[in-house]
Motif scaffolding. Structure first.
Motif, PDB file in Angstrom:
ATOM      1  N   LEU A  79     -32.835  12.950 -39.438  1.00 34.78           N
ATOM      2  CA  LEU A  79     -31.529  12.985 -38.801  1.00 34.78           C
ATOM      3  C   LEU A  79     -31.742  13.297 -37.329  1.00 34.78           C
ATOM      4  O   LEU A  79     -32.500  14.205 -36.988  1.00 34.78           O
ATOM      5  N   MET A  80     -31.099  12.528 -36.457  1.00 35.73           N
ATOM      6  CA  MET A  80     -31.115  12.752 -35.010  1.00 35.73           C
ATOM      7  C   MET A  80     -29.648  12.817 -34.602  1.00 35.73           C
ATOM      8  O   MET A  80     -28.923  11.840 -34.796  1.00 35.73           O
ATOM      9  N   GLU A  81     -29.214  13.958 -34.065  1.00 35.59           N
ATOM     10  CA  GLU A  81     -27.779  14.118 -33.815  1.00 35.59           C
ATOM     11  C   GLU A  81     -27.515  14.864 -32.519  1.00 35.59           C
ATOM     12  O   GLU A  81     -28.246  15.782 -32.157  1.00 35.59           O
ATOM     13  N   VAL A  82     -26.433  14.464 -31.858  1.00 38.02           N
ATOM     14  CA  VAL A  82     -25.871  15.224 -30.741  1.00 38.02           C
ATOM     15  C   VAL A  82     -24.421  15.499 -31.111  1.00 38.02           C
ATOM     16  O   VAL A  82     -23.689  14.593 -31.515  1.00 38.02           O
ATOM     17  N   SER A  83     -24.028  16.764 -31.018  1.00 35.01           N
ATOM     18  CA  SER A  83     -22.667  17.141 -31.377  1.00 35.01           C
ATOM     19  C   SER A  83     -22.047  17.966 -30.262  1.00 35.01           C
ATOM     20  O   SER A  83     -22.744  18.570 -29.449  1.00 35.01           O
ATOM     21  N   HIS A  84     -20.721  17.981 -30.256  1.00 33.51           N
ATOM     22  CA  HIS A  84     -19.971  18.702 -29.228  1.00 33.51           C
ATOM     23  C   HIS A  84     -18.738  19.315 -29.873  1.00 33.51           C
ATOM     24  O   HIS A  84     -18.075  18.679 -30.681  1.00 33.51           O
ATOM     25  N   ARG A  85     -18.464  20.542 -29.516  1.00 34.52           N
ATOM     26  CA  ARG A  85     -17.298  21.257 -30.031  1.00 34.52           C
ATOM     27  C   ARG A  85     -16.505  21.770 -28.844  1.00 34.52           C
ATOM     28  O   ARG A  85     -17.053  22.417 -27.954  1.00 34.52           O
ATOM     29  N   SER A  86     -15.203  21.434 -28.814  1.00 35.19           N
ATOM     30  CA  SER A  86     -14.339  21.898 -27.726  1.00 35.19           C
ATOM     31  C   SER A  86     -12.884  21.671 -28.129  1.00 35.19           C
ATOM     32  O   SER A  86     -12.593  21.187 -29.225  1.00 35.19           O
ATOM     33  N   ASP A  87     -11.985  21.983 -27.214  1.00 36.32           N
ATOM     34  CA  ASP A  87     -10.559  21.755 -27.444  1.00 36.32           C
ATOM     35  C   ASP A  87     -10.145  20.317 -27.150  1.00 36.32           C
ATOM     36  O   ASP A  87      -9.009  19.942 -27.375  1.00 36.32           O
ATOM     37  N   ASN A  88     -11.065  19.516 -26.634  1.00 36.22           N
ATOM     38  CA  ASN A  88     -10.801  18.119 -26.292  1.00 36.22           C
ATOM     39  C   ASN A  88     -11.335  17.205 -27.388  1.00 36.22           C
ATOM     40  O   ASN A  88     -12.465  17.380 -27.847  1.00 36.22           O
ATOM     41  N   LYS A  89     -10.555  16.216 -27.775  1.00 35.21           N
ATOM     42  CA  LYS A  89     -10.936  15.308 -28.868  1.00 35.21           C
ATOM     43  C   LYS A  89     -12.005  14.296 -28.455  1.00 35.21           C
ATOM     44  O   LYS A  89     -12.720  13.771 -29.296  1.00 35.21           O
TER      45      LYS A  89
END
Length: 192
Positions: free
Chosen positions: A160-170
């Motif tokens: 698995l190769m992943e980039v993720s982002h968590r924020s208040d923006n969709k």
């Protein structure tokens, strides 16, 4: 699936990233099945480096925003065709999805060849309600994109190769989209 647990745990750790070592700009890290290069921009930290995994976390001035770039090697099982292999991957991802925490808004899969290997490319957007439950109006958007590829090691494992982002923006940030493209392109699949 284990990758989701690692991603969630890693995102939690980003809040404590100041105690983590800097990843270095474009520094190479080896683990079983892959050579992984850290992002070529500052403020990425090495959060985890083990035999099956490398996890980088991005420090933002807004502490509610996090980004993770990671790889993770895991066992799927022996399947004679790529289709059966990736069907199992998709089914496993559904099984391990935390439906009490995440409300999946978008999820896309595409089978293709990447790095000379059969891969499943994916992207998604979910509401992450944490431990507040899906009825809560308090959540952050969890966006991820990546690849799950059959490895050069054997026919039973995937990377698995992943980039993720968590924020208040969709929306997935454009600059992080560029980091993801570079991160994926710089990964080398190995036979050891």
């Amino acid at each position: 699936m284990k990758y989701l647990i690692i991603t969630i745990f890693s995102a939690f750790l980003v809040g404590c990233v100041s105690t983590m070592p800097k990843a270095g700009i474009s520094q190479t890290y080896n683990h079983v099945g892959a050579k992984v290069t850290s992002p070529s921009e500052p403020n990425w930290y090495l959060m985890k480096h083990t035999d099956p995994s490398v996890v980088f976390g991005k420090e933002y001035s807004d502490k509610s925003e996090t980004a993770i770039a990671n790889t993770y090697l895991y066992w799927i099982g022996e399947f004679p065709t790529d289709k059966e292999f990736f069907d199992k991957v998709i089914e496993s991802r559904k099984t391990f999805d935390n439906k009490a925490r995440f409300k999946q808004l978008e999820l896309n899969y595409e089978t293709l060849t990447f790095k000379g290997r059969p891969c499943l490319k994916y992207s998604g957007v979910a509401e992450d309600h944490g431990d507040k439950g899906l009825e809560s109006k308090d959540f952050q958007y969890f966006k991820n994109q990546g690849y799950i590829c059959r490895t050069n090691l054997n026919h039973t494992t995937a990377l698995l190769m992943e980039v993720s982002h968590r924020s208040d923006n969709k929306e997935f940030p454009q600059n992080l989209d560029n980091v993801a493209l570079e991160f994926f392109n710089n990964i080398e699949l190995t036979a050891y």
